[in-house]
Design a protein around this motif. Structure first.
Motif, PDB file in Angstrom:
ATOM      1  N   LEU A  57      -2.033   7.251  -0.908  1.00 36.42           N
ATOM      2  CA  LEU A  57      -3.521   7.108  -1.515  1.00 36.42           C
ATOM      3  C   LEU A  57      -3.748   5.590  -1.318  1.00 36.42           C
ATOM      4  O   LEU A  57      -2.930   4.913  -1.378  1.00 36.42           O
ATOM      5  CB  LEU A  57      -3.186   7.560  -2.939  1.00 36.42           C
TER       6      LEU A  57
ATOM      7  N   ARG B 263      -8.296  -1.094  -2.123  1.00 41.32           N
ATOM      8  CA  ARG B 263      -9.585  -1.703  -1.880  1.00 41.32           C
ATOM      9  C   ARG B 263     -10.507  -1.818  -3.078  1.00 41.32           C
ATOM     10  O   ARG B 263     -10.050  -1.127  -4.099  1.00 41.32           O
ATOM     11  CB  ARG B 263     -10.365  -0.545  -0.826  1.00 41.32           C
TER      12      ARG B 263
ATOM     13  N   TYR C 224      -6.105   1.347  11.398  1.00 41.52           N
ATOM     14  CA  TYR C 224      -5.656   2.857  11.380  1.00 41.52           C
ATOM     15  C   TYR C 224      -6.971   3.938  11.371  1.00 41.52           C
ATOM     16  O   TYR C 224      -7.071   4.765  11.797  1.00 41.52           O
ATOM     17  CB  TYR C 224      -4.893   3.154  10.276  1.00 41.52           C
TER      18      TYR C 224
HETATM   19  O1  TXA Z   1     -13.730   5.133   1.456  1.00 45.40           O
HETATM   20  C1  TXA Z   1     -12.424   5.529   1.008  1.00 45.40           C
HETATM   21  O2  TXA Z   1     -11.487   4.866   1.425  1.00 45.40           O
HETATM   22  C2  TXA Z   1     -12.312   6.797  -0.048  1.00 45.40           C
HETATM   23  C3  TXA Z   1     -12.892   6.340  -1.274  1.00 45.40           C
HETATM   24  C4  TXA Z   1     -12.640   7.398  -2.573  1.00 45.40           C
HETATM   25  O3  TXA Z   1     -12.185   5.202  -1.589  1.00 45.40           O
HETATM   26  N1  TXA Z   1     -10.808   7.215  -0.057  1.00 45.40           N
HETATM   27  C5  TXA Z   1     -10.150   7.763   1.009  1.00 45.40           C
HETATM   28  O4  TXA Z   1      -9.109   8.194   0.809  1.00 45.40           O
HETATM   29  O5  TXA Z   1     -10.687   7.963   1.896  1.00 45.40           O
HETATM   30  P1  TXA Z   1      -8.198   9.060   1.560  1.00 45.40           P
HETATM   31  O6  TXA Z   1      -6.981   9.483   0.739  1.00 45.40           O
HETATM   32  O7  TXA Z   1      -9.059  10.280   1.832  1.00 45.40           O
HETATM   33  O8  TXA Z   1      -7.793   8.201   2.906  1.00 45.40           O
HETATM   34  C6  TXA Z   1      -6.776   7.370   2.908  1.00 45.40           C
HETATM   35  C7  TXA Z   1      -6.306   6.991   4.096  1.00 45.40           C
HETATM   36  C8  TXA Z   1      -5.335   7.861   4.747  1.00 45.40           C
HETATM   37  O9  TXA Z   1      -5.850   8.290   6.048  1.00 45.40           O
HETATM   38  C9  TXA Z   1      -3.906   7.369   4.389  1.00 45.40           C
HETATM   39  O10 TXA Z   1      -2.925   8.034   5.324  1.00 45.40           O
HETATM   40  C10 TXA Z   1      -4.222   5.903   4.599  1.00 45.40           C
HETATM   41  O11 TXA Z   1      -5.573   5.874   3.948  1.00 45.40           O
HETATM   42  N2  TXA Z   1      -3.210   5.219   3.940  1.00 45.40           N
HETATM   43  C11 TXA Z   1      -3.112   5.058   2.577  1.00 45.40           C
HETATM   44  N3  TXA Z   1      -1.961   4.121   2.208  1.00 45.40           N
HETATM   45  C12 TXA Z   1      -1.204   3.678   3.278  1.00 45.40           C
HETATM   46  C13 TXA Z   1      -0.405   3.167   3.862  1.00 45.40           C
HETATM   47  N4  TXA Z   1       0.399   2.445   2.812  1.00 45.40           N
HETATM   48  N5  TXA Z   1       0.087   2.944   5.058  1.00 45.40           N
HETATM   49  C14 TXA Z   1      -0.477   3.427   5.849  1.00 45.40           C
HETATM   50  N6  TXA Z   1      -1.694   4.180   5.700  1.00 45.40           N
HETATM   51  C15 TXA Z   1      -2.138   4.476   4.507  1.00 45.40           C
END
Ligand code: TXA
Ligand code: MG
Length: 346
Positions: free
Chosen positions: A72, A129, A202
């Motif tokens: 997340l 973020r 990514y």
């Molecule tokens: O606009 C946004 O980013 C929205 C709003 C709510 O802030 N959030 C969002 O979260 O789109 P989500 O969970 O739908 O997408 C998060 C993305 C995923 O593709 C996840 O794999 C990547 O970010 N991600 C998160 N932490 C990561 C990490 N430590 N390494 C690589 N990818 C990561």
């Protein structure tokens, strides 16, 4: 899962002194008690919980039906919170933060131990973020916590761009929704990894590759963004995403769409076409929806997910979609369409 009572608070985005608004205070208190609350950001609605509390985080995964190996994004309201969560902020990171925060750019850092392990799906890095939305920032300040928040949709569905979308997917599963109206951008943030020797993109999103490169020079694109068979490094990239219930096909040459409409209708299928204002009178499908104008791709980004959800309500069996020029915001739009269609092109 037992049904929960889901509260719904209406907020005026321009209201003064939001941090002391009764619904912000109530939802911040629930977050501090380990509950899960949906809130608007400038990109899409997020489903937030305390990023330091693994039990609260578990509720996010449960409510969305999200695979536990998909990490997340942690949302923060100020620089102090960043320093509590990550190890080492490089000069490159500083430049990006100065240029784009608060805003739709998520940066991946090496994490500190305080971040709950299930937030990062066991990875040593954490995505952070600072959203550019008064409701999100007020909530973060009132809760005085970093909030992990994925998009507030059921896993696999299009991301929510208004509170009604969240309601359709998550009513009865979460403690509340802060309704701040429609989100501005409509697509998720750009995700950039700063733990690789050259920063790696990514997920294309609200801040374009061109904008990033104008600040820090050339970056790498994750191979999964280009080559289909490459194993994606960002765990979220391997799942079906943003998909409507109907079969979605992307048609590179829009002159072919009438042929596909006719063929599908002969097979007895109810047909939808996703198009733009310029072409909305060109198709004899059962349901034709324009998601904006080619003259301004911001309008398309804003309405794309809502349009995919409307096709579900119209109960079409198949959707043929036009494609968009992969430049600037067009890259993010095509990335989401490509996933929603599971890479099916005609
Ligand atoms: O606009 C946004 O980013 C929205 C709003 C709510 O802030 N959030 C969002 O979260 O789109 P989500 O969970 O739908 O997408 C998060 C993305 C995923 O593709 C996840 O794999 C990547 O970010 N991600 C998160 N932490 C990561 C990490 N430590 N390494 C690589 N990818 C990561
Ligand atoms: Mg998502």
């Amino acid at each position: 899962m037992n049904e929960k009572e889901t509260k719904r608070w209406h907020l005026d985005n321009d209201s003064q002194n939001l941090q002391n608004h009764p619904s912000i205070i109530e939802s911040a208190k629930l977050l501090r008690q380990g509950e899960v609350i949906a809130f608007p950001t400038e990109t899409v609605y997020g489903l937030g919980a305390n990023a330091l509390d693994p039990i609260a985080i578990e509720q996010i995964f449960k409510a969305k039906g999200r695979p536990s190996d998909n990490p997340l994004i942690v949302h923060i309201a100020n620089r102090d919170q960043l320093e509590e969560l990550v190890q080492g902020i490089s000069p490159v990171a500083e430049r990006l933060i100065d240029a784009f925060w608060p805003g739709p750019l998520t940066l991946i850092f090496d994490k500190k131990g305080v971040v709950a392990n299930n937030v990062t799906a066991g990875l040593n890095s954490v995505a952070i973020r600072m959203p550019n939305h008064s409701v999100a920032l007020s909530l973060l300040l009132a809760a005085d916590l970093p909030l992990a928040a994925p998009s507030a949709n059921l896993s696999g569905k299009p991301s929510p761009t208004n509170a009604e979308h969240v309601w359709q997917d998550l009513k009865g599963k979460i403690s509340g929704v802060l309704d701040g109206g429609a989100t501005g951008l409509g697509l998720e943030s750009t995700v950039l990894d700063l733990t690789t020797s050259v920063p790696t993109l990514y997920r294309p999103g609200g801040i374009t590759q061109e904008e990033i490169e104008s600040v820090i020079g050339p970056i790498h694109l994750d191979p999964a963004l280009k080559v289909e068979k490459e194993k994606p490094k960002s765990p979220g990239m391997k799942y079906t995403h943003y998909a409507p219930s109907a079969d979605l096909f992307l048609v590179r040459n829009r002159q072919d769409i009438p042929y596909h409409i006719e063929k599908a209708q002969k097979e007895g299928r109810r047909v939808g076409v996703l198009t733009v204002d310029e072409h909305s009178h060109d198709y004899g499908a059962d349901v034709v929806i324009s998601c904006g104008t080619n003259q301004n791709l911001k309008t398309v980004a804003q309405q794309l997910y809502g349009t995919l959800r409307r096709f579900d309500q119209e109960e079409v069996d198949v959707i043929f979609s036009e494609t968009f020029l992969e430049e600037g915001l067009g890259k993010a739009i095509m990335n989401r369409l490509d996933k929603a269609a599971a890479k099916r092109y005609l």
